[in-house]
Design a protein around this motif. Structure first.
Motif, PDB file in Angstrom:
ATOM      1  N   ASN A 431      38.363  39.563  48.129  1.00  0.00           N
ATOM      2  CA  ASN A 431      38.607  40.079  49.814  1.00  0.00           C
ATOM      3  C   ASN A 431      38.307  41.392  49.821  1.00  0.00           C
ATOM      4  OD1 ASN A 431      39.370  37.596  50.637  1.00  0.00           O
ATOM      5  ND2 ASN A 431      41.533  37.621  49.965  1.00  0.00           N
ATOM      6  N   ASN A 432      38.403  42.243  49.045  1.00  0.00           N
ATOM      7  CA  ASN A 432      38.261  43.731  48.903  1.00  0.00           C
ATOM      8  C   ASN A 432      36.695  44.001  49.080  1.00  0.00           C
ATOM      9  OD1 ASN A 432      40.482  45.948  48.983  1.00  0.00           O
ATOM     10  ND2 ASN A 432      41.369  44.076  48.245  1.00  0.00           N
ATOM     11  N   PHE A 433      36.159  43.422  48.355  1.00  0.00           N
ATOM     12  CA  PHE A 433      34.479  43.656  48.394  1.00  0.00           C
ATOM     13  C   PHE A 433      33.886  42.284  48.851  1.00  0.00           C
ATOM     14  CE2 PHE A 433      36.703  46.009  44.892  1.00  0.00           C
ATOM     15  CZ  PHE A 433      36.040  47.254  45.178  1.00  0.00           C
ATOM     16  N   LYS A 434      34.027  42.185  50.135  1.00  0.00           N
ATOM     17  CA  LYS A 434      33.697  41.016  50.864  1.00  0.00           C
ATOM     18  C   LYS A 434      32.061  41.258  51.326  1.00  0.00           C
ATOM     19  CE  LYS A 434      37.038  38.354  53.264  1.00  0.00           C
ATOM     20  NZ  LYS A 434      37.794  38.315  54.242  1.00  0.00           N
ATOM     21  N   LYS A 435      31.811  42.364  51.761  1.00  0.00           N
ATOM     22  CA  LYS A 435      30.463  42.554  52.526  1.00  0.00           C
ATOM     23  C   LYS A 435      29.484  42.552  51.499  1.00  0.00           C
ATOM     24  CE  LYS A 435      32.052  44.631  56.757  1.00  0.00           C
ATOM     25  NZ  LYS A 435      32.345  45.938  57.125  1.00  0.00           N
ATOM     26  N   TYR A 436      28.324  41.806  51.686  1.00  0.00           N
ATOM     27  CA  TYR A 436      27.205  41.670  50.989  1.00  0.00           C
ATOM     28  C   TYR A 436      26.771  43.256  50.624  1.00  0.00           C
ATOM     29  CZ  TYR A 436      22.650  40.771  48.705  1.00  0.00           C
ATOM     30  OH  TYR A 436      21.418  40.657  47.949  1.00  0.00           O
ATOM     31  N   PHE A 437      26.539  44.023  51.532  1.00  0.00           N
ATOM     32  CA  PHE A 437      25.898  45.297  51.410  1.00  0.00           C
ATOM     33  C   PHE A 437      26.579  46.110  50.611  1.00  0.00           C
ATOM     34  CE2 PHE A 437      25.485  49.706  52.817  1.00  0.00           C
ATOM     35  CZ  PHE A 437      24.240  49.856  52.540  1.00  0.00           C
ATOM     36  N   ASP A 438      27.958  45.967  50.723  1.00  0.00           N
ATOM     37  CA  ASP A 438      28.882  47.022  49.839  1.00  0.00           C
ATOM     38  C   ASP A 438      28.796  46.514  48.399  1.00  0.00           C
ATOM     39  OD1 ASP A 438      29.757  48.079  52.003  1.00  0.00           O
ATOM     40  OD2 ASP A 438      31.720  47.064  52.037  1.00  0.00           O
ATOM     41  N   GLN A 439      28.720  45.113  48.190  1.00  0.00           N
ATOM     42  CA  GLN A 439      28.516  44.603  46.981  1.00  0.00           C
ATOM     43  C   GLN A 439      27.162  45.116  46.170  1.00  0.00           C
ATOM     44  OE1 GLN A 439      30.155  40.790  45.640  1.00  0.00           O
ATOM     45  NE2 GLN A 439      30.560  40.424  48.008  1.00  0.00           N
ATOM     46  N   LYS A 440      26.161  44.918  47.053  1.00  0.00           N
ATOM     47  CA  LYS A 440      24.842  44.963  46.354  1.00  0.00           C
ATOM     48  C   LYS A 440      24.588  46.669  46.074  1.00  0.00           C
ATOM     49  CE  LYS A 440      20.769  43.461  45.895  1.00  0.00           C
ATOM     50  NZ  LYS A 440      20.560  42.682  44.537  1.00  0.00           N
ATOM     51  N   SER A 441      25.278  47.655  46.945  1.00  0.00           N
ATOM     52  CA  SER A 441      25.191  48.986  46.526  1.00  0.00           C
ATOM     53  C   SER A 441      25.970  49.297  45.558  1.00  0.00           C
ATOM     54  CB  SER A 441      25.625  49.740  47.702  1.00  0.00           C
ATOM     55  OG  SER A 441      26.944  49.882  47.861  1.00  0.00           O
ATOM     56  N   ILE A 442      27.077  48.552  44.998  1.00  0.00           N
ATOM     57  CA  ILE A 442      27.624  48.818  43.637  1.00  0.00           C
ATOM     58  C   ILE A 442      26.743  48.007  42.676  1.00  0.00           C
ATOM     59  CG2 ILE A 442      29.602  48.176  42.149  1.00  0.00           C
ATOM     60  CD1 ILE A 442      31.082  47.896  44.961  1.00  0.00           C
ATOM     61  N   GLY A 443      26.007  47.030  42.912  1.00  0.00           N
ATOM     62  CA  GLY A 443      25.048  46.554  41.804  1.00  0.00           C
ATOM     63  C   GLY A 443      25.625  45.624  40.748  1.00  0.00           C
ATOM     64  N   ASP A 444      24.939  45.272  39.792  1.00  0.00           N
ATOM     65  CA  ASP A 444      25.480  44.228  39.023  1.00  0.00           C
ATOM     66  C   ASP A 444      26.604  44.880  38.114  1.00  0.00           C
ATOM     67  OD1 ASP A 444      23.138  42.827  39.421  1.00  0.00           O
ATOM     68  OD2 ASP A 444      22.081  43.172  37.671  1.00  0.00           O
ATOM     69  N   ILE A 445      27.554  44.014  38.143  1.00  0.00           N
ATOM     70  CA  ILE A 445      28.889  44.360  37.458  1.00  0.00           C
ATOM     71  C   ILE A 445      29.622  42.850  37.352  1.00  0.00           C
ATOM     72  CG2 ILE A 445      30.087  44.768  39.722  1.00  0.00           C
ATOM     73  CD1 ILE A 445      31.550  47.195  38.214  1.00  0.00           C
ATOM     74  N   LYS A 446      30.360  42.921  35.979  1.00  0.00           N
ATOM     75  CA  LYS A 446      31.209  41.831  35.443  1.00  0.00           C
ATOM     76  C   LYS A 446      32.444  42.335  35.489  1.00  0.00           C
ATOM     77  CE  LYS A 446      27.484  39.299  34.627  1.00  0.00           C
ATOM     78  NZ  LYS A 446      26.710  38.231  35.505  1.00  0.00           N
ATOM     79  N   ILE A 447      33.477  41.661  36.399  1.00  0.00           N
ATOM     80  CA  ILE A 447      34.699  42.030  36.277  1.00  0.00           C
ATOM     81  C   ILE A 447      35.486  40.576  35.635  1.00  0.00           C
ATOM     82  CG2 ILE A 447      37.114  42.015  37.269  1.00  0.00           C
ATOM     83  CD1 ILE A 447      35.888  44.082  39.198  1.00  0.00           C
ATOM     84  N   LYS A 448      36.109  40.586  34.686  1.00  0.00           N
ATOM     85  CA  LYS A 448      36.582  39.251  33.954  1.00  0.00           C
ATOM     86  C   LYS A 448      38.140  39.467  33.709  1.00  0.00           C
ATOM     87  CE  LYS A 448      31.992  38.796  31.864  1.00  0.00           C
ATOM     88  NZ  LYS A 448      31.393  37.954  30.963  1.00  0.00           N
ATOM     89  N   ILE A 449      38.862  38.421  34.229  1.00  0.00           N
ATOM     90  CA  ILE A 449      40.391  38.426  34.294  1.00  0.00           C
ATOM     91  C   ILE A 449      40.935  37.345  33.361  1.00  0.00           C
ATOM     92  CG2 ILE A 449      42.284  38.411  35.892  1.00  0.00           C
ATOM     93  CD1 ILE A 449      39.984  38.974  38.057  1.00  0.00           C
ATOM     94  N   SER A 450      41.841  37.776  32.592  1.00  0.00           N
ATOM     95  CA  SER A 450      42.728  37.056  31.708  1.00  0.00           C
ATOM     96  C   SER A 450      44.185  37.085  32.066  1.00  0.00           C
ATOM     97  CB  SER A 450      42.621  37.245  30.247  1.00  0.00           C
ATOM     98  OG  SER A 450      41.017  37.085  30.104  1.00  0.00           O
ATOM     99  N   GLY A 451      44.821  35.783  32.035  1.00  0.00           N
ATOM    100  CA  GLY A 451      46.383  36.091  32.294  1.00  0.00           C
ATOM    101  C   GLY A 451      47.209  36.295  31.075  1.00  0.00           C
ATOM    102  N   CYS A 452      46.536  36.415  30.167  1.00  0.00           N
ATOM    103  CA  CYS A 452      47.264  36.581  28.859  1.00  0.00           C
ATOM    104  C   CYS A 452      46.159  37.058  27.650  1.00  0.00           C
ATOM    105  CB  CYS A 452      48.271  35.453  28.289  1.00  0.00           C
ATOM    106  SG  CYS A 452      47.504  34.217  27.258  1.00  0.00           S
ATOM    107  N   ILE A 453      46.632  37.606  26.601  1.00  0.00           N
ATOM    108  CA  ILE A 453      46.013  38.215  25.664  1.00  0.00           C
ATOM    109  C   ILE A 453      45.016  36.943  24.991  1.00  0.00           C
ATOM    110  CG2 ILE A 453      47.499  37.579  23.643  1.00  0.00           C
ATOM    111  CD1 ILE A 453      45.304  40.703  24.224  1.00  0.00           C
ATOM    112  N   ASN A 454      45.205  35.647  25.291  1.00  0.00           N
ATOM    113  CA  ASN A 454      44.287  34.787  24.598  1.00  0.00           C
ATOM    114  C   ASN A 454      42.929  34.658  25.095  1.00  0.00           C
ATOM    115  OD1 ASN A 454      45.969  33.411  22.947  1.00  0.00           O
ATOM    116  ND2 ASN A 454      47.127  32.071  24.653  1.00  0.00           N
ATOM    117  N   ALA A 455      42.933  35.631  26.217  1.00  0.00           N
ATOM    118  CA  ALA A 455      41.472  35.997  26.708  1.00  0.00           C
ATOM    119  C   ALA A 455      40.732  34.893  27.290  1.00  0.00           C
ATOM    120  CB  ALA A 455      40.714  36.993  25.782  1.00  0.00           C
ATOM    121  N   CYS A 456      41.152  33.715  27.652  1.00  0.00           N
ATOM    122  CA  CYS A 456      40.205  32.676  28.411  1.00  0.00           C
ATOM    123  C   CYS A 456      39.393  33.143  29.346  1.00  0.00           C
ATOM    124  CB  CYS A 456      41.009  31.300  28.626  1.00  0.00           C
ATOM    125  SG  CYS A 456      42.193  30.821  27.589  1.00  0.00           S
TER     126      CYS A 456
END
Ligand code: SF4
Lengths: 550, 92
Positions: A431-456
């Protein structure tokens, strides 16, 4: 696509019947939960926070339209109308009822699917490149090799009770889309002196002690694949720790012994136990390869259409890739529209997508480990029409590889092991990075989120990794930077003290700001900047600002 | 199961064997929300051990646990709150 042999069919039918009997005995009290639990886990059935969860294997991420239709049917009839595609190319149903699970398995077997070995200390679903067989730079299609390994590992009598679960990935490309180096075994097809074989990596993994896999063979002949895998698994089975669940994965063994020692033990076992029956001859290999031929695609010079429609153009730029056959494209379908749990698809989407894949992509769908889907062979002349249909289904979000294309585990909304929620974080990022133009200007990036240390949710290998923690009953999130799941795999570094849920998004914004500030040119991506300037620059900006704000 | 527990008051909760649904122990048996659940003082926990063990044996519930309450009598941990009130996200 692979078609079940009579043996495959019998194995699945027998197992379904056997499980039906076990469920009956559980329901009428002849089996206690203690006795039943290992049996249900062998069939992919977990108990989560609110309900049972059934994990269904999608071998190497490949689905037919018939199979996807069946998954839609199961979601509707036995679940709450949706399914969740996971980071290992499986699908999970979150609300099945125990008495109905045998019927679900029966339905799955009708379309050559099952839930066997999706849990427990055995060899799990073999994962692969979602672009297997589609790109020009590939050395060889890895899917037939995955299938050969699947056949060998299914109900392997010696490897059904390993010290811990065991994950194998296979790729045919130097560019890695499988997270190969965080698998227990990673196999990469390579060509040396005009001969194709495998590079073999072992001991990768995430969880509480993340490790990047190490190479133990720079070239393995194809015919020896199964004997060599057998040697690795035997070594692990004999020496892997069973006394401590946290030290039981092969990565710990490789690390404790040292890679050279581990390698020499494997090589000894390879010589000692090599079995003629496991040697792969050309005919066996060819038989399997025949299942994975491309559909009949006609070369053409047709390019992707030019349009004045901005939305279409954004999607075309972000969600399509060239196919190795000129005139066709690979279409990536994002399961990360803003506000939706990453990887979820509802039954209507699955049903319609099955129809779309029949009309546009020879009835074939792929699942990516980044929780998106792929239509592998789309004629360029049909792309606009396809996009229109996907758009109606809310399956045309143009964000593949961008900041809102987060990988995310189910977290505390579903998972009994979680220390914090992860889906709401992913939704906030979307929701914070919704606009395509904004996202594109940041470029390739991987955000990965785990709910515990098991790291799924693979946070260790996110360019920005987010790990949910419980700090005195409150959700906090630790941020790591610089991780990568690609061929340059790296474990992210912890940037500093964790953030409350409330402050997390502004922390991510500040990290992005530091990246933008230090970017040398438009094409320098987040990871390159991180590697050039190091964590201290990010740390300084992040915590200086935090202090000011506090 | 009672050994590691902190706090003074608890609810008894479990999952239904058949549906996997979260249930709480009330005067009328196992019900799906915590409002009517019996508030149990820590000195009485062992009495309720027997109750859930019997119901586990009768194949009614599995995975029973005591859910800790805070000073105001509300469920204390986020995990238990989510177990009680369901997903915190919109799914479709
Ligand atoms: S990382 Fe933790 S919370 Fe997330 S699915 Fe895995 S075990 Fe559950």
């Amino acid at each position: 696509m692979y078609k079940y042999s009579n043996i495959d069919k019998k194995i699945i039918a027998d197992r379904t019947k056997q499980f039906q009997n076990q469920v009956e005995r559980r329901l009428n009290g002849k089996l206690t939960e203690e006795e039943f639990k290992p049996l249900r886990l062998m069939n992919g059935l977990y108990l989560q926070l609110h309900a049972y969860m059934l994990r269904v294997a999608i071998p190497y991420g490949e689905l037919s339209s018939t199979q996807l239709r069946k998954l839609a049917f199961i979601a509707d009839k036995f679940d709450r109308g949706y399914g969740h595609f996971t980071t290992r190319q499986n699908i999970q149903f979150n609300w099945p009822k125990l008495p109905e699970v045998p019927e679900i398995l029966d339905q799955l077997s009708e379309v050559e699917m099952h839930a066997i070995q999706t849990s427990g200390n055995c060899i799990r679903n073999i994962s692969s490149d979602h672009l297997a067989g589609l790109t020009a730079e590939e050395v060889e299609d890895p899917r037939p090799w995955c299938e050969i390994i699947r056949k060998w590992s299914t109900f392997h009598p010696e490897f059904s009770f390993l010290p811990r679960k065991f994950k194998i990935a296979v790729t045919g490309c130097l560019e890695d889309r499988t997270a190969l180096l965080v698998h227990d075994i990673g196999l990469r097809l390579i060509k040396k002196n005009n001969v194709i074989g495998f590079e073999v990596f072992v001991g990768g993994g995430q969880g509480r002690t993340p490790h990047i896999a190490k190479m133990i063979r720079s070239f393995l002949s194809k015919k020896d694949l199964l004997n060599y895998l057998e040697a690795i698994l035997t070594t692990y089975n004999q020496l892997g720790r069973r006394d401590n669940i946290y030290k039981a994965r092969i990565k710990i063994l490789v690390n404790e012994l040292g890679v050279q020692k581990f390698k020499s033990l494997v090589e000894k076992n390879f010589v000692k136990f090599s079995n003629e029956k496991l040697k792969l001859d050309k005919n066996t290999i060819n038989d399997i390869f025949n299942f994975f031929k491309l559909p009949k695609l006609k070369y053409s010079s047709n390019k992707l259409p030019i349009s004045k429609n901005k939305k279409f153009n954004e999607w075309k730029q972000q969600n399509t890739l060239p196919h190795k056959i000129s005139g066709y494209s690979i279409v990536l379908i994002s399961l990360k529209p803003p506000g939706k749990p990453p990887g979820d698809a509802d039954s209507r989407q699955m049903q319609e997508l099955a129809n779309i894949s029949d009309d546009f992509s020879f009835g074939e769908i792929r699942v990516t480990h980044e929780q998106n889907l792929v239509l592998p062979h789309v004629n360029n002349t049909q792309i606009y029409q396809l996009w229109q249909q996907l758009d109606i289904l809310k399956l045309a979000t143009p964000n593949i590889g961008l900041i809102s294309d987060t990988i995310c585990c189910p977290g505390m909304d579903y998972c009994a092991l979680a220390t914090a929620r992860s889906i709401p974080i992913s939704q906030k990022i979307g929701n914070n990075f919704k606009k395509y133009f904004d996202q594109k200007s940041i470029g390739d990036i991987k955000i990965k989120i785990s709910g515990c240390i098991n790291a799924c949710g693979h946070h260790h290998v996110g360019n920005i990794g987010i790990l949910g923690l419980d700090r005195n009953g409150e959700e906090f999130y630790q941020i790591t930077l610089g991780g990568s799941a690609k061929e340059d795999a790296a474990i992210g570094q912890i940037i500093g003290p964790s953030f409350s849920e409330k402050k997390l998004i502004s922390a991510i914004r500040r990290i992005i700001k530091t990246y933008r500030k230090n970017k040398k040119n438009a094409s320098e991506d987040f990871l390159s900047v991180f590697r050039r300037i190091g964590i201290e620059a990010f740390k300084k900006d992040l915590y200086d600002n935090t202090r000011k704000k506090n | 199961m009672t050994k590691k527990l902190k706090g003074d008051f608890f609810l008894l909760s479990a999952n239904e064997l058949q549906s996997g649904k979260v249930v709480f122990y009330t005067k009328k048996g196992w019900l799906p929300n915590s409002n009517k659940a019996i508030k149990i003082h820590r000195d009485d926990l062992s009495k309720y051990d027997d109750i859930f063990k019997k119901d586990e044996e009768k194949c009614i519930i599995i995975s029973a646990k005591f859910v800790e309450l805070d000073e105001s009598g509300k469920i204390k941990t986020l995990r238990d709150k989510i177990r009680d009130s369901g997903l915190t996200i919109k799914i479709k």
